[in-house]
Design an enzyme around this catalytic site. Structure first.
Site, PDB file in Angstrom:
ATOM      1  N   GLU A  27      -6.089  -1.190  -7.059  1.00  0.00           N
ATOM      2  CA  GLU A  27      -5.154  -0.332  -7.785  1.00  0.00           C
ATOM      3  C   GLU A  27      -4.102  -1.229  -8.439  1.00  0.00           C
ATOM      4  O   GLU A  27      -3.391  -1.960  -7.752  1.00  0.00           O
ATOM      5  CB  GLU A  27      -4.474   0.655  -6.836  1.00  0.00           C
ATOM      6  N   ASN A  63      -4.264   6.817  -1.395  1.00  0.00           N
ATOM      7  CA  ASN A  63      -3.561   7.346  -0.223  1.00  0.00           C
ATOM      8  C   ASN A  63      -2.953   8.724  -0.484  1.00  0.00           C
ATOM      9  O   ASN A  63      -2.661   9.460   0.457  1.00  0.00           O
ATOM     10  CB  ASN A  63      -2.475   6.377   0.237  1.00  0.00           C
ATOM     11  N   HIS A 112      -2.958  -3.681  -5.506  1.00  0.00           N
ATOM     12  CA  HIS A 112      -3.292  -3.151  -4.181  1.00  0.00           C
ATOM     13  C   HIS A 112      -4.787  -3.287  -3.913  1.00  0.00           C
ATOM     14  O   HIS A 112      -5.601  -2.538  -4.450  1.00  0.00           O
ATOM     15  CB  HIS A 112      -2.860  -1.691  -4.083  1.00  0.00           C
ATOM     16  N   SER A 151       0.818  -1.211   0.000  1.00  0.00           N
ATOM     17  CA  SER A 151       0.000   0.000   0.000  1.00  0.00           C
ATOM     18  C   SER A 151       0.850   1.259   0.000  1.00  0.00           C
ATOM     19  O   SER A 151       0.319   2.360  -0.186  1.00  0.00           O
ATOM     20  CB  SER A 151      -0.916   0.015   1.230  1.00  0.00           C
TER      21      SER A 151
END
Length: 518
Positions: free
Chosen positions: A157, A195, A145, A124
Site C-alpha cells: 500500500e 485493515n 506498507h 500499518s
C-alpha cells in the site's frame, strides 16, 4: 509515467525485525544496494545471516539462480550509524508503531540524507500525515506498507499523506512494482485499505457466533467451502492473535470517532480478557497442541433425493440470482421447470426454487421466518451465497420457524443430491457468506467514495493483501449490485443499526445501471 528508482541505488532500511529484514531481502534481490540499520548491532548481523540462508533455500528450491543469490548477498550490508545512510535514494522505516519515535527518527534523517532522498514509513496504523507533520519537507514522506511475510506477500500500500508529493508516491509505486510487488495507491486514512475494508470479515463472523447461528468450526467451514476464502474468520483470528485483531478494530473504531460500522465485539474482548489469544496461547476459538481434538463441523444427515424441481422467476429479474444454482441442479440430473411466482407473493418477489412444497430462496438479508410470513408460505428455506456454485462443496441453509420437517428435509436432499455437504445455520438475517460479502463490498465502496483508493486498487489490495478469492467490488458486480443493496437494506431494517447503512456509491451505481468494473 514515473520511473522506479534506478537499480544499484541505495535503499536504506531502518529496523531489522521481521518486516525490515523482509524488505531488505526483497530490495537486495531486486538489484538495489541495501544498508540495514538497527540500534542493536547484533540484530543486524542476525538479520543479514538469516537473509543469506533464505537466498540459499530459494536456490535449493530452484526459485533463484545461485549467481543471483550471491550477488544479492553482496549488495546487502549492515551499518553502525544512521549517518551511514547519507547516500540513500530512499529510506524505509520499519520500527516500533509509535508516532513520537517515528517522528524523531525522520527528523534525524532529514539532517542526514540528501534533498532528493525519499522517506518512507512501513506503518500499518499510524497516520502518514501525522508522521510527516513536523518535518521541514513533509512532501517527501510517504507510506510504503508491506505485508508480512514481505518476500511472499505481493501487496504494497503506497500511502499519501496530505503533504505527500504525487511524484514521490508515484516513484515509490513504480519501485515496488520493480521489486515484483503489486502496489496500490491509497490516501492516509485510518486502516488505509486492507485493515479498514477487512473489518467486516471478522465483525460479521463474531456477530453470527454471538447470535448462535452456528459454532466457530461450522461457520469457518461455510466460509471456506462455500465462500471460497482460504481461511475461515475464526481460524484466521486465532492465527493473527485476538489481542492484535481486537486492538486493530479498536484503533479503526476510535479513529473514525465511533462509527458503528467498526464497533468492536464484546465476545472478542472477552477472549482477550480470558487470555484465549489463539495459536500463541494454545487456545482461542480452537484448542491447539498435540492433544487437541479437531473441531467437528455440523452437517445435515443424508436425506432422500427429491423429484423434479420448479423455479418461479420475477418477471424483470430473468433469474439472474438463481441461474448459477439452477445450472448446478440441472447438472445433477434434476429437471427444472419454470412456473409462475408463489400464489399471493408480492409483485417483485425474487426467484425461488420449489421442491416438495418448499420455496427455496437465495438469502436477501431477511430471515427465512420473515420471508415465509411475507409470502404467506410457511415452508420457506433459504440458501447462502456460494462463490462458485459449480465448484462449491458446501452450502448453508436456514429454515423458517414455520417450515415443516418434511419440506426442509426435501430441500436438504435436493442440495445433497447436487453434490453439496449441507450445513444448517440458525435463522439469522443474511446468513454467513452473503452478509459478509455484502458488508465487504459496502466498506470497499465507501473507501472508493471517500477517495481513499480506486475500485481497482481496493480489489487488488484485498486479493493480494489478505488472499480474498475475489475483490469485494468485483464480487458485488457478479452477485448483482441490486441484490447487494437489498441485503444491506434488509440487514439495516432488521437490526435498526447504522452499521448496515448502504454506501452512497453503491446506491449511485445501482441507480445509474453501472458496475464497478466493466
Amino acid at each position: 509515467m514515473t520511473n522506479a528508482l534506478e537499480k544499484g541505488s541505495i535503499v536504506a532500511v531502518i529496523g531489522s525485525g521481521a518486516m525490515g529484514a523482509g524488505i531488505a531481502q526483497v530490495a537486495a534481490a531486486s538489484g538495489y544496494q541495501v544498508r540495514l540499520f538497527d540500534t542493536r548491532a547484533e540484530a543486524v548481523d542476525k538479520a543479514i545471516a538469516d537473509i543469506g540462508k533464505m537466498y540459499g533455500k530459494l536456490v535449493d528450491k530452484g526459485r533463484m539462480d545461485a549467481v543471483d543469490a550471491d550477488a544479492a548477498r553482496a549488495r546487502l550490508a549492515g551499518v553502525a550509524s544512521l549517518k551511514d545512510v547519507a547516500g540513500a535514494a530512499i529510506v524505509i522505516e520499519a520500527i516500533v508503531e509509535n508516532l513520537d519515535v517515528k517522528r524523531a527518527l525522520f527528523a534525524d534523517l532529514e539532517g542526514i540524507v540528501g534533498d532528493g532522498c525519499i522517506l518512507a514509513t512501513n506503518t500499518s496504523s499510524i497516520s502518514v500525515t501525522a508522521i510527516a507533520a513536523k518535518l521541514r519537507r513533509p512532501e517527501r514522506l510517504v507510506g510504503m506498507h508491506f505485508f508480512n511475510p514481505v518476500p511472499l506477500m505481493a501487496l504494497v500500500e503506497v500511502i499519501s499523506g496530505l503533504a505527500t508529493a504525487p511524484a514521490v508516491a508515484d516513484t515509490v509505486f513504480a519501485t515496488a512494482a520493480a521489486w515484483g510487488k503489486n502496489p496500490v495507491h491509497a490516501k492516509s486514512t485510518p486502516g488505509f485499505i486492507v485493515n479498514r475494508v477487512a473489518r467486516p470479515f471478522y465483525a460479521e463472523a463474531l456477530r453470527l457466533l454471538s447470535e448462535r447461528a452456528a459454532d466457530a468450526a461450522t461457520l469457518d467451514a461455510v466460509m471456506r467451502e462455500a465462500g471460497g476464502f482460504r481461511m475461515g474468520p475464526f481460524e484466521l483470528m486465532d492465527l493473527i492473535g485476538h489481542d492484535v485483531n481486537f486492538s486493530v478494530t479498536q484503533s479503526v473504531f476510535n479513529a473514525y470517532f465511533g462509527d458503528p460500522r467498526f464497533t468492536p465485539s464484546v465476545l472478542q474482548q472477552e477472549m482477550v480478557n480470558a487470555g484465549f489469544l489463539g495459536r500463541k496461547s494454545g487456545r482461542g476459538f480452537y484448542r491447539y497442541g498435540d492433544d487437541a481434538a479437531k473441531a467437528a463441523v455440523l452437517e445435515e444427515a443424508p436425506q432422500a433425493r427429491p423429484g423434479a424441481v420448479n423455479i418461479s422467476i420475477e418477471p424483470d429479474a430473468k433469474g439472474s440470482v438463481t441461474a448459477p444454482m439452477e445450472l448446478r441442479l440441472k447438472e445433477a440430473g434434476f429437471v427444472v421447470k419454470h412456473r409462475d411466482p408463489l400464489p399471493g407473493a408480492g409483485e417483485h418477489e425474487a426467484a425461488a426454487f420449489h421442491c416438495h412444497g418448499a420455496a427455496v430462496f437465495l438469502t436477501d438479508g431477511r430471515t427465512a421466518t420473515e420471508r415465509a410470513a411475507a409470502n404467506k408460505h410457511a415452508d420457506t428455506v433459504l440458501y447462502d451465497l456460494a462463490l462458485d456454485c459449480a465448484g462449491a462443496t458446501r452450502i448453508a441453509l436456514a429454515r423458517a420457524d414455520q417450515c415443516s420437517d418434511s419440506a426442509y428435509h426435501a430441500v436438504v436432499g435436493l442440495f445433497q443430491a447436487s453434490g453439496f455437504a449441507v450445513t444448517r445455520l440458525d435463522d439469522v438475517p443474511g446468513m454467513a457468506v452473503m452478509r459478509t460479502v455484502a458488508m465487504l463490498a459496502n466498506e470497499a465502496a465507501d473507501a472508493v467514495n471517500q477517495g481513499v483508493c480506486s475500485a481497482e486498487a481496493v480489489d487488488i489490495a484485498m486479493q493480494k493483501g489478505v488472499n480474498y478469492p475475489h475483490g469485494p467490488l468485483a464480487w458485488a458486480d457478479s452477485v448483482g449490485l441490486a441484490h447487494i443493496v437489498t441485503v444491506l437494506s434488509n440487514l439495516a431494517a432488521t437490526y435498526g443499526e447504522d452499521r448496515y447503512r448502504v454506501s452512497p456509491l453503491l446506491r449511485r451505481k445501482l441507480a445509474g445501471g453501472a458496475r464497478f468494473h466493466g
